[in-house]
Design a protein around this motif. Sequence first.
Motif, short mmCIF file in Angstrom:
data_model
loop_
_atom_site.label_atom_id
_atom_site.label_comp_id
_atom_site.label_asym_id
_atom_site.label_seq_id
_atom_site.Cartn_x
_atom_site.Cartn_y
_atom_site.Cartn_z
N VAL A 155 21.25 37.49 6.08
CA VAL A 155 21.50 37.32 7.51
C VAL A 155 22.89 37.86 7.88
N GLY A 156 23.85 37.75 6.99
CA GLY A 156 25.23 38.12 7.31
C GLY A 156 25.50 39.60 7.39
N ILE A 157 24.81 40.41 6.61
CA ILE A 157 25.07 41.85 6.62
C ILE A 157 24.77 42.47 7.98
N PRO A 158 23.63 42.18 8.62
CA PRO A 158 23.43 42.73 9.97
C PRO A 158 24.43 42.19 11.00
N ILE A 159 24.89 40.95 10.83
CA ILE A 159 25.87 40.41 11.76
C ILE A 159 27.19 41.16 11.62
N VAL A 160 27.60 41.48 10.41
CA VAL A 160 28.83 42.26 10.20
C VAL A 160 28.67 43.64 10.84
N GLY A 161 27.51 44.25 10.68
CA GLY A 161 27.27 45.54 11.32
C GLY A 161 27.30 45.45 12.84
N PHE A 162 26.76 44.38 13.38
CA PHE A 162 26.74 44.17 14.83
C PHE A 162 28.16 43.97 15.36
N VAL A 163 28.97 43.18 14.65
CA VAL A 163 30.37 42.99 15.05
C VAL A 163 31.13 44.31 14.98
N THR A 164 30.89 45.08 13.94
CA THR A 164 31.56 46.37 13.79
C THR A 164 31.16 47.33 14.90
N ALA A 165 29.90 47.33 15.27
CA ALA A 165 29.43 48.23 16.33
C ALA A 165 30.02 47.84 17.69
N GLN A 166 30.17 46.56 17.94
CA GLN A 166 30.67 46.12 19.24
C GLN A 166 32.19 46.11 19.33
N HIS A 167 32.88 45.80 18.24
CA HIS A 167 34.32 45.58 18.32
C HIS A 167 35.15 46.50 17.43
N GLY A 168 34.53 47.38 16.69
CA GLY A 168 35.28 48.31 15.87
C GLY A 168 35.41 47.88 14.43
N PRO A 169 35.92 48.80 13.61
CA PRO A 169 35.96 48.54 12.16
C PRO A 169 36.95 47.46 11.74
N TRP A 170 38.05 47.28 12.46
CA TRP A 170 39.04 46.29 12.03
C TRP A 170 38.52 44.87 12.14
#
Length: 88
Positions: free
Chosen positions: A37-52
């Motif tokens: 469940v966490g891997i897609p959430i990390v990708g979603f956060v990265t897509a919305q807020h950037g890599p940092w």
Amino acid sequence: MSLSLILACFWFVVANVLAMTPSKDFHWRSAYLLIVVGIPIVGFVTAQHGPWLGLLVLAGGCSVLRWPVIYFARWLRRGAGRVKGPAE
């Protein structure tokens, strides 16, 4: 607060609640579920807020799930020692 950060915060709350419950398999089943469940959430956060911010959420997830990360690092190190180059 955006949807991705709300999901990440909810993931952290669920991870902490699961860590407090008793388990016969030392929480490995819960860890696998949290990773899936966490891997897609990390990708979603990265897509919305950037890599940092994505890296910050990833680091937080790795601190919660430290034993799977430790075992994965040991597995990588063990596998790297077996690689034979063209000289041998």
